[in-house]
Each structure stands twice: as structure tokens, then as C-alpha cells.
Enzyme design. Sequence first.
Site, PDB file in Angstrom:
ATOM      1  N   GLU A  15      62.257  35.755 -22.775  1.00 17.50           N
ATOM      2  CA  GLU A  15      63.050  34.746 -22.082  1.00 17.50           C
ATOM      3  C   GLU A  15      64.099  34.144 -23.009  1.00 17.50           C
ATOM      4  OE1 GLU A  15      64.443  31.781 -19.364  1.00 17.50           O
ATOM      5  OE2 GLU A  15      63.676  33.826 -19.226  1.00 17.50           O
TER       6      GLU A  15
ATOM      7  N   LYS B 201      68.151  34.241 -22.304  1.00 13.92           N
ATOM      8  CA  LYS B 201      69.022  33.066 -22.265  1.00 13.92           C
ATOM      9  C   LYS B 201      70.234  33.252 -23.165  1.00 13.92           C
ATOM     10  CE  LYS B 201      67.272  30.823 -19.167  1.00 13.92           C
ATOM     11  NZ  LYS B 201      67.105  32.165 -18.621  1.00 13.92           N
TER      12      LYS B 201
END
Length: 610
Positions: A484, A488
Amino acid sequence: MCGIVGVVSTRPVGFIMLEGLQRLEYRGYDSAGLAVVNERGTLERIRRVGKVAELRNAFTENPIAAQMGIAHTRWATHGKPSVVENAHPHLSRDQVAVVHNGIIENHDALRTELAEAGYVFESQTDTEVLAHLIHQEVARAGDFEAGVRAAVDALSGAYAMAVVHSDYSDRIIALRSGSPLVVGVGIGENFVASDVHALRSFTDKFVYLDEGEFVEIALNNVTFSGTSLQDCRERIVTLQDLPSDADKGKYRHYMQKEIFEQPSAIRATLQGRVTEHHVLQHAFGTEAHEIFAQVEAVQIIACGTSLYAGMVARYWFERYACLPCQVEIASEFRYRSVAPLDKTLLVTISQSGETADTLEALRGIDDPRYLASLTLCNVAGSTLVRESDLSLMIEAGPEIGVASTKAFTTQLADLMLLVVAISKAQGLPEADETGFVQALRSVPDYIEQVLSLDKTIAEIAEQFIHKQHALFLGRGEHYPVALEGALKLKEISYVHAEGYAAGELKHGPLALVDEEMPVVAVAPNDDLLGKVKSNLQEVSARGGKLYILSHIEDFEVTEGVTHILMPDCPSVISPIVYTVPLQLLAYHVAVLKGTDVDQPRNLAKSVTVE
């Protein structure tokens, strides 16, 4: 996906539509346009490449008085962004205008037939095919609705559309098949849009269209597939949140605001679902306890950030609930043969509740070995919520930034609630339940401690400005957190970033490590810390620049190391807490690079087509 707004009103509709489009900018787009039937009964259109502000300026210079119209924001799908080639609305013979989200799969065959019938095309878009097809069928039928229905019968694919015809200047016809649409109900005016955000300045009453449903929107009436609004009153949803909830306030970007809203968002998602010692199973639905007691396996389906939340939950289900758990990308799951275990609970995760692949994966389930379906979602009236047996709203509030932040951490909190609720139905000791609940209730406080590191992380971000690549490492349930974090960084700063299980370093990624490759390590003090230390020593030995997130500082490496000192939180919630500094890092790198933080190129907030 792209944004649709349609308005029928006693007021001039131009600036209403423009405000609606601006409230849909978060979905992503590179052109915008509108079409109205003016006071003379003539169809007029304005389109511009770029931001909605360009369209607003053009309309302000030459405003058109009209009480009915449709508007659209769009990503270019056929060549570069262009007014003629891509921007909506598309017209047919100055009588029909169409705005459309989705993909018409058989548009090439339809284009050939329409060209043979004398229709002239100015673009390669499937939407222009729609406009000409509807014009042809309305002329044949002598009726607006009948013509649109006949045109739709010829279509293959997924779509949401709104249509106007200059000969029927008192109404808009809209419909959905695979892409979301919502009707806004007003006083002396009615609306249609891709989602409620577009219309929250004008109404708080909405009806979510069902799959395959037609709606005819007129000044004082709305008709759903032949049924009047009066007979569908029970379908109206009244929203309580105010439009100001989606304003940036004191923050520079929506993403920054949403990062800092995470403590309150976690508190909101726990409210009414936990007491001081217990998880309240009825929050998942009246039948939840009975279903949870029978669960013998879990299958999670999701895309993107939601997929990584599911990957974290897999560790939790298997460690704390002792249940086998599979996690799969929805776009892969729906196209392969699946052999589920008996009494499998199917869990879908989606911020919007309209993610096309996740929705179609749910619809494709017909195996009796699936016990029930449950969705975690941020939109109460979404299709996933309506079509699942059980649901839990993540209560993140409006998330406008394309890169998901608070939706991810609230998803994680709710997944932990689900793990505890199922374990409780299957005999979890009360003391263990209390431990989980107290850990969850402490999450907002720990996140606030991490947010206090914002200035420090902003300074660290300066070291990434000229980097082209980055590596994120984690082990166990922190491996998905590394994925994750990499996502991002890549989606808002355009730095190529990859997330890896740290134990995989020697199986390939170590070849990439040098002084130009920053390596970000998620390293809480858990059972795998010794393994992570060994992995990081490998990086340090090859001159890699290390950025270590941990609440301890002794990693037995001293060269090229930057520590981000984290709070010492319970291990069960560390994936939630350790996500936040990675969000801040990505945000500050993107700001320093000057990218469009809230609307990164080529990306849409809600992916409603394949």
C-alpha cells in the site's frame, strides 16, 4: 470513472450543472462539456479540454438560457484529449445529445451499420455511436422512451448514460447497466448524476438506480421504468451529511485533509459497533450471528487499495479466527473457475460500492458452497450494498482524493471487527474479545501520535525528490502495508515504487539496490523483527539508503539509515498505525514534485468499467 450531471429545473441549469461537475472533479478527467435545449427548442453544446474552470469561463462569456441539460467530465479514450475526438456530450444531427460512462463493446459493428444508414461520424468514440443509434431509433419509433429502449436493446457492454432530444425538451432519459447513477429529487427541479456528491448543494434526497433501470426526469415528476416517484417514495434516501463535509477547509489538498481525518474516521466506524468490552454483531445485520456461527472459510475479493486491506485481514483471519482465508483480485477471480471450501463467507471490499470487477465477481457467485456475501463499503446506497446479504458501512465520510487514505484505515478497522465478530460467534473467550476491542479503541490516539510526525516526514520527503524508484519492504501482515505504501507513492508522485515481502529480497529485488534506490522498511517490534533486521543488513551492505519505520532504533545498521520513530502500539493494530506515515511520505513527495495530488493523471476515483 467520469462524471455525469443532468438537470431539469425552473431555474437556469447552466451554472447548476457546472457546480455539479466541479464537485465530481475528484473522479478524474481531462475534458468537460455540457449540452442544453435552449428557450428556442434548439440544442446547444459547449466543450473544453482541461479543467471544469475552462468550461465555466466559456459558458460565462456566452451563457445559454435553458431549463434542461446534461453535462460530463471525461478521460480521453480515443487518442489525446480533444474537444472533437473525446469530449462529451456527443450529438446526432443537432437533435440528440448523450453523455455516457462505460464501454459499448459492439460499437464497431454498430458504427458500420449507422454509417451505411447515412450517419456521419466526427470521432472514434463509442458514445457518438450511441448518439446516432438513439437518434435513429427515436425517429423510427416516433417516441423518445421507446427509441432509447430500442437502442439499448442493441448494446453490449457496461454503461450509464443521460440523453436529451430537442423534440422532447421537457425531460431527460437516463439508464444504467454496470455503471452507477443516482437521481436527485428536488422541489420544482430534479437531477441525475454519477454520484450524490455532484448534487449535495441542491438536494439531500436521492434514489439509487437499480441495475438495468430506466428513469425519465421531468420538472415535477420522476418515473422509474414506468413507475412514478409517488409510488417509489420508499426508495428515497435522505442524506444527513452537509456539503461542507467535502470542502478542503484549512488543508492544501483533499488528500492531506483526509489523512488528518483518520482519527475521527476510525472513531466514527467504531461508534455503535463496540462497547467497552464487546463487538456488537448486529452491526453487520440481523442475521449476522447465525451466519457467522457457520463460517468455515473466508474468501475476500477486492481491487487496488481495498485488496491490500483484504491481504492484511487474511493474516488476521488465520491467526485469530483460525479460519482459512483466500484473497484475490476481483478482475482475476471473476474470470477463472473457483473451487471454494464449504460454508465460505464471501467478503467484498470497495470504497464506492460500484467497482465494476468486484461487483461482477459478486454477481457471478452461484456455488452452494458459499454461505453468504458480505460487503464493506463507504456508500450506503451503492450497488454492492444492495446486492450483498450483509453489509457494514466503513463510515469514513466523503473521500474526495483519488488516492485512498481514510477509507483504507477504516476498512482495516472494520475487517478487524469482522474477525472478532466471527470468532465471537464461534466461541472466542470474552477476555480475548475485550483485548481486541481495547486495541481497536486505541487506534485513533496512536494515529494522532503519528500525525505529529508530519513535519519530520515532510523533511525526509525532500530526499525523494530526484529519485525515480523506491522499494518498500514488510513481513507478515506488514507486507500488504508495504504494498500500500508503494502504491500511494507511485499513484500521486509518479515515482516507480514496488512493495515486497522482505524475505524475497534475495530472490531478485536485491539486484536493484544501490545508493539511488531508497528502501522503506515497515518494521514493528513483532515476532518477525529479527528476520527484518537481517534483510535490512543486506540492503545496507549494498549501499542502499534505508528509511525504517519502527518504535525501536537499534537495527544493527548505522550507515545510510533514517529512522521514523513510531509509537509502541499493540501488534494487532500496527498495520493500521504503520500505514499513516507512508501516506504522509507519499503526500509530501508529490507536493514537492508538483503533481496533481488529488487528481493524479490517468486515474479515476471509482473504477466502474473493466
